[in-house]
Design an enzyme around this catalytic site. Structure first.
Site, PDB file in Angstrom:
ATOM      1  N   ASP A 152      -9.301  -4.782  -5.384  1.00 56.78           N
ATOM      2  CA  ASP A 152      -8.787  -3.738  -4.491  1.00 56.78           C
ATOM      3  C   ASP A 152      -9.428  -2.404  -4.832  1.00 56.78           C
ATOM      4  O   ASP A 152      -9.280  -1.892  -5.943  1.00 56.78           O
ATOM      5  CB  ASP A 152      -7.262  -3.649  -4.643  1.00 56.78           C
ATOM      6  N   HIS A 205      -7.532  -5.401  -0.759  1.00 60.40           N
ATOM      7  CA  HIS A 205      -6.377  -4.658  -0.247  1.00 60.40           C
ATOM      8  C   HIS A 205      -5.699  -5.467   0.855  1.00 60.40           C
ATOM      9  O   HIS A 205      -5.592  -5.033   2.005  1.00 60.40           O
ATOM     10  CB  HIS A 205      -6.822  -3.287   0.260  1.00 60.40           C
ATOM     11  N   SER A 256       0.843  -1.192   0.000  1.00 64.98           N
ATOM     12  CA  SER A 256       0.000   0.000   0.000  1.00 64.98           C
ATOM     13  C   SER A 256       0.889   1.257   0.000  1.00 64.98           C
ATOM     14  O   SER A 256       1.715   1.418  -0.888  1.00 64.98           O
ATOM     15  CB  SER A 256      -0.955  -0.027   1.189  1.00 64.98           C
TER      16      SER A 256
END
Length: 433
Positions: A383, A412, A298
């Site tokens: 995601d 995610h 991320s």
């Protein structure tokens, strides 16, 4: 007083019993299963896609159930909203196609016995051909070369505190804080060293988004790396939870702070701080003098790519679903990367010429263009935080050797198997295999 204490203990025990008796179920009572007609969820542009839908209760199809579904481009308004009756609990949905490389999103919901259940599936259309929308500034290299050189003029002024409470029989853990820029700019992190004499490769692990305390992780050191896991805001992770929460609330949406000025934007010091963290690791006497790897997911995935592009000492990287990729995608009618700064609902206030210009100097796509070392990359199709359209915009411009692992069903988050594969890659690149 004694009676009050006994009553408190009794009520606490009663609460714990009630919770144990009513613990949340680990699975859903009703499953909405979506199965694309292509096993890898990937199609060619112009190719029609179809998804089988099953509504199962106790693993058995629910008869005469009505589903509602929406279909459209990823992160954009739905093009089609319809209902469909599934007489035997199964059916098929035409997802359509895309004439340009990208993703289409299918969202399905169903109500059974008054409860609503949902599922979603994103399908890719020639994702390997997705091209970025973000500008590649002509003075990008000059800007960052000067910034890195300036940051490297500052002494680390590093402080190490041994933490026996976090150390193990295999790993020594230290709290590290070091100066990463002019003035009072500092970063905190946990330095983990394998016990025993010898030289080791180093591993830098930047964090995901948010203002939250990091915890020591000894797993990398147990794999044979000297590792450094950091926070990026200059806050000691040893603060107690209440104090940290109060400090955290003062930061707000740091990812938007000073976005109209490339010299003052929040992430400038963050990027440079990551560069200096790697420099610090390479200054340790236990460093093997050769192998330097970076890994994260991320925001951490973004910082992994940025650090690998800016610091010439890095020899390999492993990045999961990187953020800050092709942020201007929304200005071109498609999904952009986290923090979704130019999303439709923000464009009136955020999409100014200065902010768009500044974003290009910090967009991960432009760092990905400049990565020169082998990399492991992984993302999923489902995601919404770091949409795959934005991620592929970065992956597709990397010319260095790369291994890309796609797990389309994941959102995610990452599967343990994929994470293990990334560690095997980093170990092999570092001569630990």
């Amino acid at each position: 007083m004694m009676m009050k204490k006994l009553l408190f203990v009794f009520l606490l025990a009663l609460t714990n019993v009630a919770f144990a008796q009513n613990s949340p179920a680990p699975i859903k009572l009703v499953d909405v299963l979506l199965t694309p007609s292509h096993a890898d969820w990937t199609y060619k542009t112009g190719e029609k896609a179809e998804v089988e839908v099953q509504v199962l209760r106790f693993g058995v199809p629910v008869p005469n159930v009505e589903i509602s579904y929406e279909v459209g481009p990823e992160m954009m308004d739905a093009e089609k909203k319809e209902k469909q009756l599934l007489k035997d609990g199964t059916g098929k949905i035409n997802v359509g196609t895309s004439k340009v490389p990208g993703f289409r999103d299918l969202n399905v919901s169903v109500k059974v016995d008054g409860h609503t259940y949902k599922s979603q599936s994103k399908l890719g259309f020639s994702p390997e051909a997705i091209e970025p929308t973000v500008e590649n500034p002509k003075d990008f290299d000059a800007f960052w070369t000067e910034a890195v050189a300036e940051a490297r003029q500052v002494d680390f002024d590093a402080n190490l505190k041994f933490l026996p409470e976090y150390s193990t029989d295999k790993v020594d853990v230290y709290l590290l804080d070091l100066r990463t820029g002019w003035g009072k700019k500092r970063l905190f992190g946990y330095l983990c060293k394998p016990k025993g004499e010898g030289k080791y490769p180093v591993l830098f692990a930047p964090p995901g988004a948010g203002v939250k305390p990091v915890k020591p992780y000894t797993g990398f050191a147990e794999q044979g790396f000297i590792s450094l896991t950091i926070e990026i805001h200059g806050i000691s992770p040893l603060l107690d939870a209440d104090s940290y929460k109060q400090v955290s609330s003062a930061f707000g949406d740091y990812m938007f702070a000073n976005l109209d000025n490339r010299d003052e934007y929040y992430y400038k010091n963050v990027y440079l701080g990551c560069v200096r963290c790697v420099d610090y690791l390479c200054s340790l006497p236990e460093f093997d003098g050769k192998n330097v790897v970076v890994t994260g997911g991320s925001q951490g995935g973004a910082l992994t790519i940025v650090t690998s592009a800016l610091n010439e000492k890095v020899t390999a990287l492993a990045a999961f679903y990187p953020a800050l990729c092709d942020m201007t995608g929304y200005l071109h009618g498609r999904a952009g990367g986290w923090p979704h700064v130019f999303r439709a609902d923000k464009q009136a206030t955020m999409a100014t010429p200065d902010r768009i210009k500044t974003a290009a100097y910090f967009d991960v796509v432009n760092f990905a263009r400049r990565v020169k070392v082998p990399g492991f990359y992984s993302t999923g199709y489902n995601d919404h935080t770091c949409p795959p359209t934005s991620v592929f915009s970065a992956l597709n411009v990397i010319s260095a050797p790369k291994e890309i692992v796609i797990t389309p069903i994941s959102g995610h988050w990452r599967f343990g198997e994929t994470n293990d594969r990334s560690l095997d890659f980093l170990r092999e690149q570092s001569g630990l295999e």
